[in-house]
Each structure stands twice: as structure tokens, then as C-alpha cells.
Design a protein around this motif. Structure first.
Motif, PDB file in Angstrom:
ATOM      1  N   GLY A   1       8.097 -10.612 -16.111  1.00 21.06           N
ATOM      2  CA  GLY A   1       7.611 -10.824 -14.747  1.00 21.06           C
ATOM      3  C   GLY A   1       6.283 -11.533 -14.682  1.00 21.06           C
ATOM      4  N   LYS A   2       5.937 -11.879 -13.458  1.00 15.96           N
ATOM      5  CA  LYS A   2       4.699 -12.617 -13.204  1.00 15.96           C
ATOM      6  C   LYS A   2       3.530 -11.635 -13.172  1.00 15.96           C
ATOM      7  N   LYS A   3       2.425 -12.057 -13.745  1.00 16.91           N
ATOM      8  CA  LYS A   3       1.237 -11.212 -13.748  1.00 16.91           C
ATOM      9  C   LYS A   3       0.486 -11.380 -12.424  1.00 16.91           C
ATOM     10  N   ILE A   4       0.226 -10.281 -11.744  1.00 18.75           N
ATOM     11  CA  ILE A   4      -0.504 -10.392 -10.476  1.00 18.75           C
ATOM     12  C   ILE A   4      -1.661  -9.392 -10.423  1.00 18.75           C
ATOM     13  N   THR A   5      -2.666  -9.754  -9.653  1.00 18.58           N
ATOM     14  CA  THR A   5      -3.833  -8.869  -9.524  1.00 18.58           C
ATOM     15  C   THR A   5      -3.508  -7.766  -8.526  1.00 18.58           C
ATOM     16  N   ILE A   6      -4.322  -6.764  -8.507  1.00 18.29           N
ATOM     17  CA  ILE A   6      -4.118  -5.648  -7.581  1.00 18.29           C
ATOM     18  C   ILE A   6      -4.250  -6.133  -6.127  1.00 18.29           C
ATOM     19  N   LYS A   7      -5.121  -7.139  -5.929  1.00 18.39           N
ATOM     20  CA  LYS A   7      -5.318  -7.696  -4.588  1.00 18.39           C
ATOM     21  C   LYS A   7      -4.035  -8.389  -4.107  1.00 18.39           C
ATOM     22  N   GLU A   8      -3.432  -9.180  -5.024  1.00 21.78           N
ATOM     23  CA  GLU A   8      -2.183  -9.877  -4.677  1.00 21.78           C
ATOM     24  C   GLU A   8      -1.058  -8.874  -4.415  1.00 21.78           C
ATOM     25  N   TYR A   9      -1.039  -7.830  -5.248  1.00 20.76           N
ATOM     26  CA  TYR A   9      -0.014  -6.798  -5.088  1.00 20.76           C
ATOM     27  C   TYR A   9      -0.146  -6.099  -3.727  1.00 20.76           C
ATOM     28  N   ASN A  10      -1.373  -5.796  -3.349  1.00 25.66           N
ATOM     29  CA  ASN A  10      -1.602  -5.150  -2.050  1.00 25.66           C
ATOM     30  C   ASN A  10      -1.144  -6.040  -0.894  1.00 25.66           C
ATOM     31  N   GLU A  11      -1.332  -7.369  -1.063  1.00 24.41           N
ATOM     32  CA  GLU A  11      -0.886  -8.301  -0.017  1.00 24.41           C
ATOM     33  C   GLU A  11       0.638  -8.295   0.109  1.00 24.41           C
ATOM     34  N   ILE A  12       1.337  -8.284  -1.050  1.00 28.34           N
ATOM     35  CA  ILE A  12       2.813  -8.240  -1.041  1.00 28.34           C
ATOM     36  C   ILE A  12       3.271  -6.928  -0.396  1.00 28.34           C
ATOM     37  N   ARG A  13       2.600  -5.859  -0.780  1.00 33.02           N
ATOM     38  CA  ARG A  13       2.922  -4.523  -0.248  1.00 33.02           C
ATOM     39  C   ARG A  13       2.772  -4.492   1.265  1.00 33.02           C
ATOM     40  N   ASN A  14       1.635  -5.009   1.725  1.00 30.73           N
ATOM     41  CA  ASN A  14       1.371  -4.980   3.170  1.00 30.73           C
ATOM     42  C   ASN A  14       2.413  -5.763   3.955  1.00 30.73           C
ATOM     43  N   LYS A  15       2.954  -6.803   3.317  1.00 35.39           N
ATOM     44  CA  LYS A  15       3.954  -7.642   3.983  1.00 35.39           C
ATOM     45  C   LYS A  15       5.337  -6.973   4.000  1.00 35.39           C
ATOM     46  N   ASN A  16       5.676  -6.282   2.913  1.00 35.75           N
ATOM     47  CA  ASN A  16       7.040  -5.766   2.751  1.00 35.75           C
ATOM     48  C   ASN A  16       7.207  -4.258   2.899  1.00 35.75           C
ATOM     49  N   SER A  17       6.122  -3.523   2.980  1.00 34.75           N
ATOM     50  CA  SER A  17       6.221  -2.068   2.934  1.00 34.75           C
ATOM     51  C   SER A  17       6.999  -1.481   4.113  1.00 34.75           C
ATOM     52  N   PRO A  18       7.960  -0.592   3.851  1.00 28.21           N
ATOM     53  CA  PRO A  18       8.653   0.071   4.960  1.00 28.21           C
ATOM     54  C   PRO A  18       7.767   1.119   5.627  1.00 28.21           C
ATOM     55  N   PHE A  19       6.629   1.417   4.981  1.00 27.20           N
ATOM     56  CA  PHE A  19       5.739   2.453   5.510  1.00 27.20           C
ATOM     57  C   PHE A  19       4.657   1.893   6.434  1.00 27.20           C
TER      58      PHE A  19
END
Lengths: 82, 236
Positions: B212-230
Motif C-alpha cells: 500500500g501507499k505510505k500516508i501521513t497521519i494528517k492525510e489519513y485523517n483527511e481521508i477519514r473525515n471524507k469517508n467516515s460513517p461516523f
């Protein structure tokens, strides 16, 4: 006169076609498959939190774990196991 | 003079030998903390059916085992595969909180900390942040090792506690926990407890996760915020 009737017919067809498209889009939005399972999975996550699973912050430190529980339960629901 | 030189040589040999032996593996047993259903029982917004299902999953969530491979500079933590297969068809809270199928990698020389996971349908290598620890003088024995207590200052209500052994001077531990002046032999989270049940000091090869692609915690949080069902949901 013929030209006017032809233009009107084209406009009418275009408008009915556009309306039909909008209706289809609405139908898709309203009938998301598994909508009930989305709610059920969310209810399960909330119940797990109340029983002491994680720290209660769904978007916090245990986000991955809550997501795993959510997806697992959603899948079970979609397969008709719950 | 000869005696002093001999003594120095013995000391140096011993030190270098001890340092070379600083690699091996730790087997952790992971158990679920005793649940308290009183809050769940009182919540009238949750159906009786869902309450019963949660209780059932608690009952069926068996202990799991995980392995931490380490050497002087790096470590790799993962839940044992045999355990995963046994519980594949059922939800196991212990396994999920132990790390599930993720692989946690720490390199203390390059300061490289990440875990390999599969989320939103794709593999990712997500950066981990080093914890801020409060070291205490409280001690207890775990096996033959004297362990010191440390508190994770980032955890909610500072509820996460680690017990580390300065006698094994590597700063690794289970899952996302590292950065202490000794190997973590016990870790208490709100949901589970990791306890070292076997430590073997021998040579182990560590394979750095690379799916997989290496991502920073900041990038991960952005993906999460976009896709999170919560994201638009409130807890009941």
C-alpha cells in the motif's frame, strides 16, 4: 407552423427526458440498498461503546477498531445473519 | 596493569555480547477486560436485540496471541495468524482491539513508525505518532523482570498504562505503543490487556511491511473525515 410544432415537440421531449432523469436520480438516493443495515450497524457500535468497548470517541484513537466492528456487523446484516 | 587490561577486555566482551543478544521475540496474550453492562442496560435508545447481540459477542470474544519481533533498531508486531483463522467467521472484540490483521512497524534509528492496514477497500501504510509518556517509580515483577509503570498522556483520562523492563533496553512494545526506555511487557487499555507470556532472545528476521501507499497521519485523517460513517452521527 410546422416548424413551430416541431420545435415545441423537441422542447417537450427534452423536458420530459430531463424530468425522467431527475426522477431516476431521486429514486437511487432514496433506495440505498442496506439503509436499514447502516442504521443497525451504527446501533451495534453504540451498544458496544456503552458496554465499555474503546474510549467512546468514534472518530478518535480507536477509529479503526470501531470501523472494523461497523463493517463486520453491516456485512452480517446484509447477508441476513442479524 | 595486566590484570586491569584483562578485566577491561572481559567487560568489553560482555557488553558487546549482551548488546548482540538484544533481539528476539515476545509472545503476548491479549484478554478482554471484564465488561460492565450497566450503562448499556440503562440506554433506552438501543433495542433489546442489539444489547443481547453485544453481550453475545463479549461472551464469544476469546483471548488471542500476538508476536512482537525486535532487534536493536526495529520491531514488528502482529496478531498470530492461527488465532485469526479460528475466529474468522465471528466477531471477536479482543482480536479487533489487539490489532486484527494490521502490522505495526517501528524503526527507532530512522524514526520510521507506521502500520499496514486495509481500510476503505485498499491497503495503506499509515504513519504512527510517538506517545507522550509519564514515567513513574512504581514497579512490579513480570516473570523475572522488574517493570516500571508509565502512563500514556495522550490517552483519554490518561487511562492507558504500560509496564516496561529497563533490563531489556529496547523502546518497543505491542501495537502502537513504543518509545519507553525498556521493552513493554504489559499494557493496559480500557478494552484489553496485553501481557507478555514468553520472551525469547534469539535472532529474528524482520520484514518491513510494504503493501500500500505510505500516508501521513494528517492525510489519513483527511481521508477519514471524507469517508467516515461516523462523521454526521451522534452517539446515542
Amino acid at each position: 407552423m410546422k416548424k413551430i410544432i416541431l420545435s415545441l415537440a423537441v422542447i417537450f421531449m427534452m423536458s420530459s427526458f430531463t424530468t425522467a432523469n431527475i426522477n431516476v436520480d431521486k429514486a437511487i438516493i432514496e433506495d440505498v440498498p442496506g439503509r436499514e443495515c447502516v442504521d443497525t450497524a451504527m446501533e451495534f457500535v453504540n451498544a458496544a461503546v456503552d458496554a465499555g468497548i474503546g474510549d467512546g470517541e468514534l472518530n478518535g484513537a480507536y477509529y479503526d477498531e470501531y470501523m472494523t466492528i461497523y463493517h463486520f456487523y453491516y456485512r452480517e446484516c446484509m447477508l441476513g445473519f442479524v | 596493569m595486566k590484570k586491569i587490561i584483562t578485566l577491561l577486555i572481559i567487560c568489553l566482551t560482555y557488553i558487546s555480547y549482551s548488546q548482540e543478544k538484544l533481539e528476539g521475540e515476545v509472545l503476548y496474550k491479549i484478554s478482554l477486560n471484564k465488561p460492565d453492562f450497566s450503562k448499556l442496560e440503562k440506554n433506552t435508545k438501543i433495542s433489546k436485540k442489539r444489547k443481547e447481540e453485544v453481550k453475545k459477542v463479549f461472551k464469544l470474544s476469546k483471548d488471542v496471541e500476538a508476536i512482537l519481533l525486535f532487534n536493536k533498531k526495529e520491531s514488528l508486531y502482529s496478531v498470530k495468524k492461527s488465532m485469526q483463522n479460528e475466529s474468522n467467521t465471528r466477531m471477536n472484540f479482543t482480536e479487533i482491539f489487539a490489532g486484527n490483521t494490521n502490522k505495526y512497524y517501528v524503526n527507532s534509528i530512522n524514526k520510521e513508525y507506521f502500520y499496514q492496514t486495509n481500510i476503505f477497500g485498499e491497503s495503506m501504510l499509515i504513519e504512527m505518532l510517538q506517545k507522550k509518556w509519564k514515567l513513574t517509580q512504581e514497579t512490579k515483577k513480570i516473570g523475572k523482570y522488574t517493570c516500571y509503570k508509565a502512563i500514556d498522556l495522550n490517552s483519554k483520562n490518561q487511562s492507558i498504562m504500560a509496564w516496561y523492563a529497563p533490563e531489556i533496553p529496547v523502546n518497543f512494545g505491542p501495537k502502537k505503543y513504543f518509545g519507553l526506555p525498556g521493552l513493554i511487557l504489559e499494557l493496559q487499555e480500557s478494552t484489553i490487556v496485553f501481557t507478555a507470556i514468553k520472551i525469547e532472545l534469539n535472532t529474528k528476521k524482520i520484514k518491513k511491511p510494504n503493501k500500500g501507499k505510505k500516508i501521513t497521519i494528517k492525510e489519513y485523517n483527511e481521508i477519514r473525515n471524507k469517508n467516515s460513517p461516523f462523521k454526521n452521527r451522534r452517539r446515542n
